[in-house]
Structures are given as structure tokens and as C-alpha cells.
Motif scaffolding. Structure first.
Motif, short mmCIF file in Angstrom:
data_model
loop_
_atom_site.label_atom_id
_atom_site.label_comp_id
_atom_site.label_asym_id
_atom_site.label_seq_id
_atom_site.Cartn_x
_atom_site.Cartn_y
_atom_site.Cartn_z
N ALA A 92 -50.70 -40.03 -5.42
CA ALA A 92 -50.18 -40.27 -4.08
C ALA A 92 -49.53 -39.01 -3.50
O ALA A 92 -49.62 -38.75 -2.30
CB ALA A 92 -49.16 -41.41 -4.12
N GLU A 93 -48.89 -38.24 -4.36
CA GLU A 93 -48.24 -37.02 -3.89
C GLU A 93 -49.24 -36.02 -3.34
O GLU A 93 -49.00 -35.38 -2.30
CB GLU A 93 -47.44 -36.39 -5.03
N GLU A 94 -50.38 -35.91 -4.00
CA GLU A 94 -51.40 -34.95 -3.57
C GLU A 94 -52.42 -35.56 -2.61
O GLU A 94 -53.14 -34.83 -1.93
CB GLU A 94 -52.16 -34.41 -4.78
N GLY A 95 -52.51 -36.88 -2.59
CA GLY A 95 -53.57 -37.53 -1.83
C GLY A 95 -54.94 -37.17 -2.36
O GLY A 95 -55.90 -36.99 -1.59
N ARG A 96 -55.07 -37.10 -3.68
CA ARG A 96 -56.28 -36.57 -4.31
C ARG A 96 -56.66 -37.37 -5.54
O ARG A 96 -55.79 -37.89 -6.25
CB ARG A 96 -56.02 -35.11 -4.70
N SER A 406 -51.33 -49.64 -10.87
CA SER A 406 -50.74 -48.92 -9.74
C SER A 406 -49.23 -48.93 -9.93
O SER A 406 -48.70 -49.63 -10.80
CB SER A 406 -51.11 -49.58 -8.40
N ASP A 407 -48.53 -48.16 -9.10
CA ASP A 407 -47.07 -48.12 -9.21
C ASP A 407 -46.43 -48.12 -7.84
O ASP A 407 -47.12 -48.06 -6.81
CB ASP A 407 -46.61 -46.93 -10.06
N ARG A 408 -45.11 -48.17 -7.82
CA ARG A 408 -44.37 -48.27 -6.55
C ARG A 408 -44.41 -46.99 -5.74
O ARG A 408 -44.03 -46.98 -4.56
CB ARG A 408 -42.92 -48.67 -6.82
N TRP A 409 -44.87 -45.88 -6.35
CA TRP A 409 -44.99 -44.62 -5.62
C TRP A 409 -46.36 -44.46 -4.97
O TRP A 409 -46.60 -43.48 -4.27
CB TRP A 409 -44.72 -43.45 -6.55
N GLY A 410 -47.28 -45.36 -5.25
CA GLY A 410 -48.60 -45.31 -4.63
C GLY A 410 -49.69 -44.70 -5.48
O GLY A 410 -50.82 -44.53 -5.03
N ASN A 411 -49.38 -44.35 -6.74
CA ASN A 411 -50.40 -43.82 -7.65
C ASN A 411 -51.27 -44.96 -8.17
O ASN A 411 -50.81 -46.10 -8.32
CB ASN A 411 -49.74 -43.10 -8.83
N VAL A 412 -52.53 -44.64 -8.50
CA VAL A 412 -53.48 -45.66 -8.92
C VAL A 412 -54.33 -45.10 -10.06
O VAL A 412 -54.72 -43.93 -10.03
CB VAL A 412 -54.41 -46.09 -7.76
N VAL A 413 -54.65 -45.95 -11.05
CA VAL A 413 -55.56 -45.57 -12.13
C VAL A 413 -56.64 -46.63 -12.29
O VAL A 413 -56.37 -47.83 -12.22
CB VAL A 413 -54.81 -45.42 -13.47
N SER A 414 -57.87 -46.16 -12.50
CA SER A 414 -59.00 -47.00 -12.88
C SER A 414 -59.59 -46.39 -14.14
O SER A 414 -60.04 -45.25 -14.13
CB SER A 414 -60.04 -47.04 -11.75
N TYR A 415 -59.57 -47.14 -15.25
CA TYR A 415 -59.85 -46.55 -16.56
C TYR A 415 -60.79 -47.47 -17.34
O TYR A 415 -60.48 -48.63 -17.58
CB TYR A 415 -58.53 -46.36 -17.31
N THR A 416 -61.95 -46.93 -17.74
CA THR A 416 -62.89 -47.66 -18.58
C THR A 416 -62.96 -46.97 -19.93
O THR A 416 -63.13 -45.75 -20.00
CB THR A 416 -64.30 -47.69 -17.95
N LEU A 417 -62.83 -47.74 -21.01
CA LEU A 417 -62.83 -47.16 -22.35
C LEU A 417 -63.62 -48.06 -23.30
O LEU A 417 -63.82 -49.24 -23.03
CB LEU A 417 -61.41 -46.93 -22.87
N ALA A 471 -63.84 -46.81 -10.58
CA ALA A 471 -63.92 -46.37 -9.18
C ALA A 471 -62.60 -46.60 -8.47
O ALA A 471 -61.87 -47.56 -8.76
CB ALA A 471 -65.04 -47.10 -8.46
N ILE A 472 -62.31 -45.72 -7.52
CA ILE A 472 -61.21 -45.89 -6.58
C ILE A 472 -61.76 -45.65 -5.18
O ILE A 472 -62.45 -44.66 -4.94
CB ILE A 472 -60.04 -44.94 -6.89
N VAL A 473 -61.48 -46.59 -4.29
CA VAL A 473 -61.98 -46.53 -2.91
C VAL A 473 -60.81 -46.25 -1.98
O VAL A 473 -59.80 -46.95 -2.02
CB VAL A 473 -62.67 -47.85 -2.52
N LEU A 474 -60.97 -45.22 -1.15
CA LEU A 474 -59.93 -44.85 -0.19
C LEU A 474 -60.36 -45.22 1.22
O LEU A 474 -61.54 -45.11 1.58
CB LEU A 474 -59.64 -43.36 -0.24
N SER A 475 -59.39 -45.65 2.02
CA SER A 475 -59.59 -45.91 3.44
C SER A 475 -58.65 -45.01 4.21
O SER A 475 -57.42 -45.12 4.08
CB SER A 475 -59.30 -47.38 3.76
N ASP A 476 -59.21 -44.08 4.97
CA ASP A 476 -58.40 -43.09 5.70
C ASP A 476 -57.44 -42.36 4.75
O ASP A 476 -56.28 -42.10 5.08
CB ASP A 476 -57.61 -43.76 6.82
N GLY A 477 -57.92 -42.06 3.56
CA GLY A 477 -57.17 -41.28 2.60
C GLY A 477 -56.20 -42.07 1.75
O GLY A 477 -55.57 -41.49 0.85
N ALA A 478 -56.07 -43.37 1.98
CA ALA A 478 -55.14 -44.20 1.22
C ALA A 478 -55.91 -45.19 0.36
O ALA A 478 -57.00 -45.64 0.75
CB ALA A 478 -54.19 -44.95 2.16
#
Length: 587
Positions: A92-96, A406-417, A471-478
Motif C-alpha cells: 500500500a505504501e508503494e502502490g506496487r 490483508s491488513d489495516r494499512w491496505g497491504n494484500v497478499v495472495s499466496y499459493t504453495l 492474483a491481485i486485481v487493482l481498480s484505479d491503483g487500489a
């Protein structure tokens, strides 16, 4: 890290206790909605491990590793310390979007013909249950790097919930019992596996508690020393077990020795790489680049659908186009995708709009493309004439597991193992509490007469091609969606259909997860779950020429959706694989 001298506590054998324990089938919640962080996995204990870390101030990365480590306890036939996977992270900090390729690697001694004897491929089942199939595990380094690079908490804190879970044990459910029973014959041939998972010589009964104190010890050493443990005790044990699998005296099973060395294990490196990205209906879909074929194949299929532009209101036509797009994308996957460190993967071409248009022009609204379809022409001619037919084999096991956080700061993880097949190689590292992968069976054993499979032949240090598609899907960068699934080669089709169902058909996220699944992988028939048969859509698609074969279950997905009010919807399977569990910090 350099070599470490470790003092290891005396190993206490893992065991299943005979006394019944409370068995709460109602403890799982398939969907949860609220604010703050969220976790969704296939298992309640794993979801709770992730939530414990979030509540203690950890972020989405910390929670993902905590949940994954817990799955190594409760889902040891699908994932664990002896396997690998792919980690997709939105900062979320980097938007990346960042990704880690933690796929297992082939030993330095592996050659193109390592799965051949007398010029012929060895029997696939014998390859699976062998030391030859074991690649250098990537999971330990993935967990360490993710936490060190992006986490809020130290590794020793993140691993604590899984350590406690392994020590105290978990309640055996029907799914775990059934998976054990399905593997009981081969598990019985490996004393360490039998001792752990066949207490008293039989699968543990539903409702009993299974403890894995050996794994707790392994996790505790890793929590203190990170991947330094792979340079000595644990790493040496992994290599020795793969090189000379300890088989029960009197067993008649052919168990080939492996090629793995401690240098292979301790020298493993995670690859940080750029994600794949395609635009679909105004959204940006990010996933894994090769060595996984997940991001490229899902992305190409979405691009083909964009070129076809089906009417979402016409459900059967949309499904027809999705199946045909999947068929064509699989043809290109099989021909062109492998480990980019060893083969030239034309990723930019495969994900280009021009290539998608070339492939889309083959699709007929009134009929079905013959299968196997040929791969596309990479020269950019744009003509509809396909190249010479190619079709590689398909060996990926249907196991694996997926989680989202996900967390309260807006970070997100999608993890397949994964450890590949359900039960991996079947070989438990003695005194360590985890099963070794059989990931190297994802290589092609030989090149087909058509030339198919050349991109995915074994080589020293090479990563076998995977279908994992977190996968992570962004809408207008979020963030808008985070999703993924297990299921071997069906992973790609499940992620594709989930995206189409949510974005095009407008199903809610829980509805998309519950919908009957189809899987078209460039074959003459499409796999379908039983609930699909007899529907109006099945009748319309059959009239067009689609042929369907029934399969009991496809995948066990987990997903998050980020809502306009700032909240989050966490969704796990309601039924598949016994149902999953979703939770949010503030319901």
C-alpha cells in the motif's frame, strides 16, 4: 547465510492421541465481512494463525507466512516446509505489486534424461514416490524473505502460532482422514511417514487430535536461525532423505534414489521478479510470471476475451468464449512457457493485444475449435492460420493450497504453495515432521514427436513449469480482488472463471466461489463438476459441440474483495475440500 552450528533438542516422535477430542464442524465460516485485516484459507486453524498475527500488530505479509506455516501442520499433504510456491504482495505504501518465485529447483546433477530409463520414461507413479522427484524446497526461503523484506514482525514471532499448533495438535476432520486413507498404502512403506500419519497402522480417526512435535522442533529452529538451518542439520537431513529414501524393510515398492545434495538445498535462492499484468474491463490483473504459467495463461485468456467482447448477459455465449479462450491459451502455454532462466519465454508477445486478436479470430460463435488446438504463430503475422499442432503432457497434481490476507494499512497478499501431489513424494524427513515434495514430476520427461515439451525439460537448477496463479486485481491503483486456488493444471481455469464470474457475470464473490466449475485445458473434453450437468447452460454449450466429463471437485479457492465503504469481504470455500474459513479483524 553462512553455515551455523545448531544444538537440536532430542526429537519427540509426533503422534495421534487415541482419546476423542471435540470436533466442531460448525467452527468454519465461509465468508466474513468487516474492517481491518482479513484472512481466508482452507483451514480454520490456519486462518486463526494469520488472525493472531494481525491482532498482535503484524501486517498482511506476517499473517500470510503464519497461516502458511500453520497449513504445514494441518494440510501437510498439500503444502509445507518441504515444498515451494508463489507469493504475490501489494504494498500500500508503494502502490506496487511484488512477487517472489519460491518454486523448487532441480538438483545440479539432474539432466534432460533423468526421468528416462533405456530411452523410455519411467512410470509416472514410480517417479512421484521417489527421491528422484524431490526438488530443493523453496518454502523456507520464501517465508524468510517475505518477512524480512515486507513484514512488521520478526520471523520468530510470525512462526509462533504454527509452533504451538504443531505441539498441541489439531482435530482430524473427514478430509484429512480421507486424504490419509488414500495415501495409506504408500505412506506405510516409509517408516517416518507411517509413524506420523498412520498411528497404530491406520489413518487417524475423525475427531482425534494429531500432534507433530517433530515439526514444532523444526519450526522452532527455523524461527531462530532462518534458512541458516539448511546449511547444516535440517538441510543435510532433507538431502540425505531424498538421495536415499528410508524404505520399510520388506517393502516391494520401487523407490528410486534422488539426486539432491545439501549444496542444492542450502544454495536455493528465491527469485524476486516483476508480475504479469493485463487490463481487463478497466481493471488491472496481476499474477505470477514464469516459471509459473499461471499469470501468462490467465492473462492471455482474458486478452482473448477482451478481443471477442462477449455480451455478459448471454451466459452461454460468455462461457463458450471463455472455454475457447482457455483452450487457445493452454496451447500457447504448453508450447512456449518454461523457466525463463533456461528458455526464451515470449511473455510480451503472449500478453500482447495483437497476439490475443490473432488467437481470437479463430473462435466461431456457432462451433467449437477442434482440440488439441495448435499454438499461435509468434511472428506477428496476425493470420488465423495456426501453426503445426503441439500438445505437451500434463502431470501436475491436484493438491496444493491457497491463502489470502490483508491488513489495516491496505497491504494484500495472495499466496499459493504446494508439495505437488496430495501427499507429495510420500517421504517424510525422519525426525523433522514434514513430507518432501515431488515437484520435479512437473517437468516433461521427454520431448513429444511434435516438439512439444522442450521448454519444460529438466536441467540443473531449473524450476519446473507450474500452473499456480495467485492474483491481485487493482481498480484505479487500489486493491479490488485477491484470489487463487489449488488444483494443479486446473488452477488456471478456476482463476479465469472466478474473474469472469465476478467481473462479467456480476456474481457476488461467494456466488462465484460456489458456482459449478469447468476446466478446459486444450483437450477434446472439458471437465465439469456434477452440479453443472442438466443446467440450461450445459445444454446450450453441448449443442455448440462442447463435450463434458464429470469430475467430483475442482479447486478450493480463497479470495478477498475490497469494498467501496473501506471494508473487506473474505471468502473461502463453503463445501469443496471440507470447506474453508474466512475471518476479519472487525466483523
Amino acid at each position: 547465510m553462512g553455515a551455523l552450528v545448531l544444538t537440536t533438542a532430542a526429537a519427540v516422535p509426533a503422534q495421534a492421541d487415541g482419546e476423542p477430542a471435540p470436533h466442531d464442524d460448525n467452527g468454519k465460516t465461509a465468508t466474513a465481512r468487516g474492517h481491518g485485516g482479513a484472512v481466508a484459507t482452507v483451514d480454520r486453524d490456519a486462518t486463526e494463525a494469520g488472525m493472531q498475527v494481525l491482532r498482535s500488530g503484524g501486517n498482511a505479509v506476517d499473517a500470510a507466512v503464519a497461516a502458511a506455516a500453520a497449513l504445514g501442520v494441518t494440510e501437510p499433504y498439500s503444502s509445507g516446509f518441504g515444498g515451494g510456491g508463489y507469493f504475490v504482495y501489494y504494498s500500500a505504501e508503494e502502490g506496487r505489486i511484488h512477487t517472489l518465485d519460491g518454486r523448487e529447483t532441480a538438483p545440479a546433477a539432474m539432466a534432460e534424461d533423468s526421468f528416462l530409463e533405456g530411452g523410455e520414461p519411467i512410470p509416472f507413479a514410480e517417479a512421484v514416490t521417489s527421491g528422484l522427484s524431490v526438488g530443493a524446497p523453496g518454502t523456507p526461503a520464501t517465508w524468510e524473505q517475505a518477512v524480512e523484506r515486507w513484514g512488521n514482525r520478526p520471523l520468530r514471532t510470525v512462526m509462533n502460532p504454527a509452533i504451538r499448533l504443531a505441539e498441541r495438535g489439531f482435530i482430524v476432520d473427514q478430509t484429512f482422514h480421507d486424504q490419509t486413507a488414500a495415501n495409506a498404502e504408500r505412506f506405510a512403506d516409509f517408516p517416518a511417514t507411517a509413524e506420523l500419519f498412520l498411528p497404530g497402522g491406520a489413518p487417524p480417526a475423525v475427531g482425534t487430535r494429531l500432534r507433530n512435535r517433530d515439526l514444532a522442533t523444526t519450526y522452532r529452529e527455523f524461527a531462530r536461525h532462518g534458512t541458516g538451518v539448511l546449511s547444516s542439520g535440517i538441510g543435510a537431513d532433507i538431502a540425505a532423505t531424498a538421495a536415499d529414501p528410508p524404505v520399510r524393510p520388506g517393502a516391494t515398492r520401487t523407490v528410486r534414489p534422488g539426486l539432491l545434495t545439501q549444496a542444492d538445498v542450502s544454495g536455493y535462492e528465491v527469485v524476486a521478479q516483476e508480475p504479469t499484468r493485463v487490463s481487463y474491463r478497466g481493471l488491472d490483473v496481476y499474477s505470477m510470471a514464469p516459471s509459473s504459467s499461471g499469470g501468462s495463461t490467465v492473462g492471455e485468456a482474458l486478452n482473448i476475451l477482451t478481443a471477442l467482447d462477449p455480451d455478459p448477459a448471454d451466459s452461454a455465449r460468455l462461457q463458450h468464449h471463455t472455454l475457447e479462450a482457455s483452450k487457445l491459451a493452454y496451447a500457447d502455454r504448453n508450447a512456449y512457457v518454461g523457466d525463463p532462466a533456461f528458455v526464451d519465454v515470449p511473455l510480451d508477445t503472449l500478453l500482447s493485444d495483437e497476439f490475443a486478436a490473432q488467437r481470437a479470430c479463430l473462435v466461431d460463435d456457432a462451433s467449437v475449435l477442434p482440440a488439441p488446438a495448435a499454438p499461435g504463430d509468434l511472428d506477428g503475422s496476425g493470420e488465423c492460420t495456426p501453426a503445426a499442432p503441439q500438445q505437451a503432457g500434463e502431470h501436475e497434481g491436484p493438491s496444493t493450497t491457497h491463502l489470502v490476507t490483508s491488513d489495516r494499512w491496505g497491504n494484500v497478499v495472495s499466496y499459493t504453495l504446494t508439495i505437488e501431489q496430495t501427499g507429495g513424494s510420500g517421504i517424510t524427513v525422519p525426525g523433522r515432521g514434514f513430507i518432501l515434495n515431488n515437484e520435479l514430476t512437473d517437468f516433461e520427461f521427454e520431448v513429444a514427436p511434435s516438439g512439444a515439451g522442450a521448454a519444460n525439460l529438466p536441467a540443473p537448477g531449473k524450476r519446473p513449469r507450474s500452473s499456480m496463479a495467485p492474483a491481485i486485481v487493482l481498480s484505479d491503483g487500489a486493491p479490488f480482488l485477491a484470489l487463487g486456488t489449488p488444483g494443479g493444471a486446473t488452477i488456471i481455469t478456476t482463476v479465469l472463471h472466478l474473474l469472469v464470474d465476478r467481473i462479467d457475470r456480476g456474481l457476488t464473490l461467494p456466488e462465484a466461489l460456489a458456482a459449478p466449475r469447468l476446466s478446459q485445458r486444450n483437450a477434446a473434453t472439458t471437465q465439469a463438476e456434477p452440479a453443472f450437468f442438466g443446467t440450461p447452460e450445459e445444454k446450450e454449450l453441448s449443442a455448440l459441440g462442447h463435450q463434458f466429463t464429470s469430475t467430483p471437485e475442482i479447486g478450493a479457492a480463497a479470495a478477498l474483495e475490497f469494498l467501496p465503504d473501506g471494508g473487506v469481504l473474505a471468502a473461502a470455500e463453503a463445501e469443496r475440500r471440507g470447506g474453508g474459513h474466512a475471518a476479519v479483524q472487525l466483523p
